[in-house]
Write a protein that holds these residues in place. Structure first.
Motif, PDB file in Angstrom:
ATOM      1  N   ARG A  45      -2.350   3.809   0.490  1.00 57.05           N
ATOM      2  CA  ARG A  45      -3.264   4.560   1.346  1.00 57.05           C
ATOM      3  C   ARG A  45      -3.798   3.675   2.481  1.00 57.05           C
ATOM      4  O   ARG A  45      -4.366   4.176   3.458  1.00 57.05           O
ATOM      5  N   THR A  46      -3.581   2.394   2.357  1.00 55.33           N
ATOM      6  CA  THR A  46      -4.060   1.453   3.372  1.00 55.33           C
ATOM      7  C   THR A  46      -3.286   1.630   4.672  1.00 55.33           C
ATOM      8  O   THR A  46      -2.068   1.819   4.659  1.00 55.33           O
ATOM      9  N   CYS A  47      -3.988   1.550   5.787  1.00 52.09           N
ATOM     10  CA  CYS A  47      -3.338   1.699   7.091  1.00 52.09           C
ATOM     11  C   CYS A  47      -4.049   0.813   8.114  1.00 52.09           C
ATOM     12  O   CYS A  47      -5.249   0.564   8.012  1.00 52.09           O
ATOM     13  N   ASN A  48      -3.298   0.367   9.099  1.00 53.01           N
ATOM     14  CA  ASN A  48      -3.876  -0.444  10.167  1.00 53.01           C
ATOM     15  C   ASN A  48      -4.425   0.402  11.312  1.00 53.01           C
ATOM     16  O   ASN A  48      -5.001  -0.137  12.261  1.00 53.01           O
ATOM     17  N   LEU A  49      -4.241   1.730  11.234  1.00 52.68           N
ATOM     18  CA  LEU A  49      -4.786   2.649  12.228  1.00 52.68           C
ATOM     19  C   LEU A  49      -5.703   3.644  11.520  1.00 52.68           C
ATOM     20  O   LEU A  49      -5.767   3.683  10.287  1.00 52.68           O
ATOM     21  N   ASP A  59      -7.370   4.471   6.115  1.00 49.60           N
ATOM     22  CA  ASP A  59      -7.954   3.514   7.062  1.00 49.60           C
ATOM     23  C   ASP A  59      -7.611   2.108   6.586  1.00 49.60           C
ATOM     24  O   ASP A  59      -6.719   1.920   5.759  1.00 49.60           O
ATOM     25  N   GLY A  60      -8.324   1.114   7.098  1.00 47.84           N
ATOM     26  CA  GLY A  60      -7.977  -0.271   6.837  1.00 47.84           C
ATOM     27  C   GLY A  60      -8.443  -0.844   5.510  1.00 47.84           C
ATOM     28  O   GLY A  60      -8.222  -2.022   5.240  1.00 47.84           O
ATOM     29  N   ARG A  61      -9.065  -0.036   4.672  1.00 44.24           N
ATOM     30  CA  ARG A  61      -9.528  -0.542   3.375  1.00 44.24           C
ATOM     31  C   ARG A  61      -8.367  -0.726   2.399  1.00 44.24           C
ATOM     32  O   ARG A  61      -7.297  -0.148   2.564  1.00 44.24           O
ATOM     33  N   LYS A  62      -8.607  -1.527   1.359  1.00 42.50           N
ATOM     34  CA  LYS A  62      -7.639  -1.646   0.277  1.00 42.50           C
ATOM     35  C   LYS A  62      -7.964  -0.618  -0.792  1.00 42.50           C
ATOM     36  O   LYS A  62      -9.118  -0.439  -1.172  1.00 42.50           O
ATOM     37  N   TYR A  63      -6.935   0.068  -1.261  1.00 41.46           N
ATOM     38  CA  TYR A  63      -7.095   1.094  -2.284  1.00 41.46           C
ATOM     39  C   TYR A  63      -6.258   0.704  -3.504  1.00 41.46           C
ATOM     40  O   TYR A  63      -5.314  -0.087  -3.410  1.00 41.46           O
ATOM     41  N   ASP A  64      -6.573   1.287  -4.641  1.00 38.93           N
ATOM     42  CA  ASP A  64      -5.706   1.133  -5.808  1.00 38.93           C
ATOM     43  C   ASP A  64      -4.347   1.727  -5.474  1.00 38.93           C
ATOM     44  O   ASP A  64      -4.255   2.763  -4.786  1.00 38.93           O
ATOM     45  N   GLY A  90       2.806   6.465   3.838  1.00 40.17           N
ATOM     46  CA  GLY A  90       1.522   5.869   3.521  1.00 40.17           C
ATOM     47  C   GLY A  90       0.393   6.853   3.747  1.00 40.17           C
ATOM     48  O   GLY A  90       0.587   8.055   3.589  1.00 40.17           O
ATOM     49  N   GLY A  91      -0.771   6.387   4.213  1.00 34.27           N
ATOM     50  CA  GLY A  91      -1.050   5.118   4.844  1.00 34.27           C
ATOM     51  C   GLY A  91       0.102   4.576   5.680  1.00 34.27           C
ATOM     52  O   GLY A  91       0.928   5.303   6.184  1.00 34.27           O
ATOM     53  N   GLU A  92       0.119   3.262   5.777  1.00 37.38           N
ATOM     54  CA  GLU A  92       1.194   2.594   6.491  1.00 37.38           C
ATOM     55  C   GLU A  92       1.990   1.763   5.494  1.00 37.38           C
ATOM     56  O   GLU A  92       1.494   0.764   4.963  1.00 37.38           O
ATOM     57  N   PRO A  93       3.237   2.173   5.206  1.00 39.98           N
ATOM     58  CA  PRO A  93       4.004   1.487   4.160  1.00 39.98           C
ATOM     59  C   PRO A  93       4.247   0.008   4.444  1.00 39.98           C
ATOM     60  O   PRO A  93       4.397  -0.782   3.511  1.00 39.98           O
ATOM     61  N   LEU A  94       4.260  -0.378   5.720  1.00 38.19           N
ATOM     62  CA  LEU A  94       4.511  -1.777   6.038  1.00 38.19           C
ATOM     63  C   LEU A  94       3.333  -2.692   5.692  1.00 38.19           C
ATOM     64  O   LEU A  94       3.444  -3.913   5.786  1.00 38.19           O
ATOM     65  N   THR A  95       2.200  -2.130   5.277  1.00 38.04           N
ATOM     66  CA  THR A  95       1.102  -2.972   4.807  1.00 38.04           C
ATOM     67  C   THR A  95       1.375  -3.487   3.397  1.00 38.04           C
ATOM     68  O   THR A  95       0.657  -4.378   2.925  1.00 38.04           O
ATOM     69  N   ARG A  96       2.384  -2.931   2.702  1.00 44.75           N
ATOM     70  CA  ARG A  96       2.779  -3.440   1.382  1.00 44.75           C
ATOM     71  C   ARG A  96       3.764  -4.584   1.558  1.00 44.75           C
ATOM     72  O   ARG A  96       4.869  -4.392   2.088  1.00 44.75           O
ATOM     73  N   ALA A  97       3.393  -5.769   1.102  1.00 43.84           N
ATOM     74  CA  ALA A  97       4.267  -6.936   1.237  1.00 43.84           C
ATOM     75  C   ALA A  97       5.559  -6.774   0.444  1.00 43.84           C
ATOM     76  O   ALA A  97       6.588  -7.373   0.790  1.00 43.84           O
ATOM     77  N   ASP A  98       5.518  -5.954  -0.620  1.00 43.91           N
ATOM     78  CA  ASP A  98       6.712  -5.780  -1.455  1.00 43.91           C
ATOM     79  C   ASP A  98       7.585  -4.605  -1.011  1.00 43.91           C
ATOM     80  O   ASP A  98       8.486  -4.184  -1.739  1.00 43.91           O
ATOM     81  N   LEU A  99       7.352  -4.075   0.203  1.00 47.96           N
ATOM     82  CA  LEU A  99       8.148  -2.942   0.668  1.00 47.96           C
ATOM     83  C   LEU A  99       9.648  -3.241   0.662  1.00 47.96           C
ATOM     84  O   LEU A  99      10.431  -2.396   0.186  1.00 47.96           O
ATOM     85  N   PRO A 100      10.111  -4.393   1.150  1.00 46.96           N
ATOM     86  CA  PRO A 100      11.563  -4.663   1.082  1.00 46.96           C
ATOM     87  C   PRO A 100      12.098  -4.636  -0.348  1.00 46.96           C
ATOM     88  O   PRO A 100      13.214  -4.145  -0.589  1.00 46.96           O
ATOM     89  N   GLU A 101      11.300  -5.134  -1.302  1.00 45.71           N
ATOM     90  CA  GLU A 101      11.729  -5.111  -2.701  1.00 45.71           C
ATOM     91  C   GLU A 101      11.832  -3.677  -3.215  1.00 45.71           C
ATOM     92  O   GLU A 101      12.766  -3.336  -3.960  1.00 45.71           O
ATOM     93  N   ILE A 102      10.883  -2.839  -2.818  1.00 41.88           N
ATOM     94  CA  ILE A 102      10.916  -1.427  -3.215  1.00 41.88           C
ATOM     95  C   ILE A 102      12.168  -0.749  -2.662  1.00 41.88           C
ATOM     96  O   ILE A 102      12.876  -0.033  -3.379  1.00 41.88           O
ATOM     97  N   VAL A 296       4.366  12.103  -4.274  1.00 41.35           N
ATOM     98  CA  VAL A 296       3.677  11.251  -5.236  1.00 41.35           C
ATOM     99  C   VAL A 296       2.778  10.325  -4.431  1.00 41.35           C
ATOM    100  O   VAL A 296       3.224   9.689  -3.479  1.00 41.35           O
ATOM    101  N   ASP A 297       1.492  10.265  -4.799  1.00 43.71           N
ATOM    102  CA  ASP A 297       0.577   9.452  -3.995  1.00 43.71           C
ATOM    103  C   ASP A 297       0.506   8.019  -4.508  1.00 43.71           C
ATOM    104  O   ASP A 297       1.204   7.627  -5.456  1.00 43.71           O
ATOM    105  N   TRP A 298      -0.331   7.220  -3.884  1.00 44.98           N
ATOM    106  CA  TRP A 298      -0.441   5.783  -4.156  1.00 44.98           C
ATOM    107  C   TRP A 298      -0.896   5.480  -5.574  1.00 44.98           C
ATOM    108  O   TRP A 298      -0.635   4.398  -6.091  1.00 44.98           O
ATOM    109  N   GLU A 299      -1.545   6.431  -6.223  1.00 43.04           N
ATOM    110  CA  GLU A 299      -1.984   6.232  -7.604  1.00 43.04           C
ATOM    111  C   GLU A 299      -1.034   6.860  -8.618  1.00 43.04           C
ATOM    112  O   GLU A 299      -1.271   6.783  -9.815  1.00 43.04           O
ATOM    113  N   GLY A 300       0.039   7.508  -8.116  1.00 45.08           N
ATOM    114  CA  GLY A 300       1.011   8.108  -9.009  1.00 45.08           C
ATOM    115  C   GLY A 300       0.811   9.587  -9.271  1.00 45.08           C
ATOM    116  O   GLY A 300       1.545  10.185 -10.068  1.00 45.08           O
TER     117      GLY A 300
END
Length: 386
Positions: A45-49, A59-64, A90-102, A296-300
């Motif tokens: 759900r985190t986004c840079n915009l 928004d820019g907050r960190k979410y579960d 997302g949010g913005e999926p590129l804020t997840r560092a593990d996106l390439p692994e996913i 499916v959302d960020w919490e499943g």
């Protein structure tokens, strides 16, 4: 999702094999025979915009959010369920560092992967990574000219950064397209988006109708007359590009009144093309929330689509495939046989074969009734046969 270019010019693109597959509309819980649905995974759900129309209220907050371990189990189940496409958003999926692994894990499981992003975080190296990981498509959201887009997305420089992201994808050989959500702030920018796609040689444009969810309220929407005018512009510009030999895929999303409107437009000019388009639109069957599309959302949590608030279950507690095929779920059962439940104009519309009652989320947002008429249907009473 309606391929305007296919309706008007009979083009061929990958997504058409799912949208217009023979017997697709007869499937109760999948995109095509023997397959599961296309799954939109809002992996964060985190986004840079902070966009005015964001359906997740990001928004820019960190979410579960789901861990990589949970993501692997989720993807394993999708693969076994024969999910054809995983659209990571997302949010913005590129804020997840593990996106390439996913992405790599999903591709290894045999699932086609697409990305929905605001594009501002895509670097040259990132675009090359997407290409090497075999991402099928990157959709970059732009909501008008530079001034309009940056105000709408509440960040100066967002337009320039998104355009740079698109250029990086093009340079890397990564298929990319633009996503434009029609609203009252950018309605006048439709031609600008077509011009931009032509100037930058971007091969695909998706025009989204606003769905009332998250920060995307009805107050941000265009009028019904403006929706009709928007389709006129989209049809005109699509045909113009085709006449000039520009091979671009143009689609509209989230309002299946477009199906009837395009058909009626064709029928006034070319009966044979109209008949072919109608056959394709009937094969598609209109809105397929809860059938061929899932979220499916960020919490499943599982939902019938990205905008519908009704939660069907959680993939951390029960497999997605089990949730999606649960015969006791009243919301899914209703969506899969919705005609007896529809009320108002939708109940008497002659275009249900190609619309299927449109978006229930908008009906519920405005009328407080999940089965009421979609307030964004811009067809006249005469056109729907009421």
């Amino acid at each position: 999702m309606i391929s305007v270019s296919k309706m008007l010019e009979d083009t061929e693109h990958y997504g058409d094999t799912l949208r217009y597959a023979p017997g697709a509309r007869e499937q109760s819980h999948g995109a095509a025979r023997g397959q599961g649905p296309v799954v939109v995974w809002n992996c964060t759900r985190t986004c840079n915009l902070r966009c005015r129309h964001c359906y997740t209220g990001s928004d820019g907050r960190k979410y579960d959010q789901m861990s990589m371990e949970a993501a692997r189990a989720f993807i394993d189940d999708l693969a076994e369920f024969r999910t054809p496409v995983l659209l990571i958003s997302g949010g913005e999926p590129l804020t997840r560092a593990d996106l390439p692994e996913i992405i790599a894990y999903a591709r290894a499981a045999g699932i086609r992967v697409t990305l929905s992003t605001n594009g501002t975080l895509i670097t040259a190296a990132g675009a090359d990574t997407f290409r090497r990981l075999d991402v099928s498509y990157v959709g970059i959201s732009l909501d008008g000219t530079e001034e309009v887009n940056d105000v709408f997305r509440e960040k100066k420089g967002a337009f320039a950064a998104a355009l740079a992201g698109a250029r990086h994808c093009l340079a890397a050989g990564q298929k990319v397209g633009l996503r434009f959500t029609i609203n009252r702030h950018n309605y006048h920018c439709l031609n600008d988006i077509f011009d931009l796609a032509e100037q930058e040689n971007i091969p695909r444009i998706c025009f989204y109708h606003l769905v009332y969810s998250g920060r995307g309220s009805a107050e941000e929407d265009v009028s019904l007359a403006e929706s009709r005018a928007a389709l006129d512009t989209i049809i005109r510009r699509t045909e113009d590009m085709s006449r000039r030999g520009l091979a671009k895929e143009v689609l509209t999303v989230d309002n299946h009144a477009d199906a009837a409107y395009i058909y009626l437009s064709l029928r006034r000019r070319d009966e044979s093309r109209a008949a072919r388009a109608l056959t394709l639109l009937k094969a598609n069957g209109g809105n397929r929330s809860g059938i061929a599309i899932a979220q499916v959302d960020w919490e499943g949590n599982v939902h019938p689509d990205q905008f519908t608030s009704h939660c069907l279950g959680n993939v951390n507690e029960r497999k997605f495939s089990e949730i999606w095929t649960d015969p006791e779920n009243a919301v899914l059962a209703g969506l899969r046989d919705r005609r007896p439940l529809l009320r108002g104009r939708c109940a008497v519309c002659r275009w249900l074969d190609i619309c299927n009652g449109n978006f229930r989320a908008r009906a519920e947002a405005i009328h407080g009734d999940f089965w009421a008429s979609d307030p964004a249907c811009y067809l006249t009473d005469e056109e729907i046969g009421a």
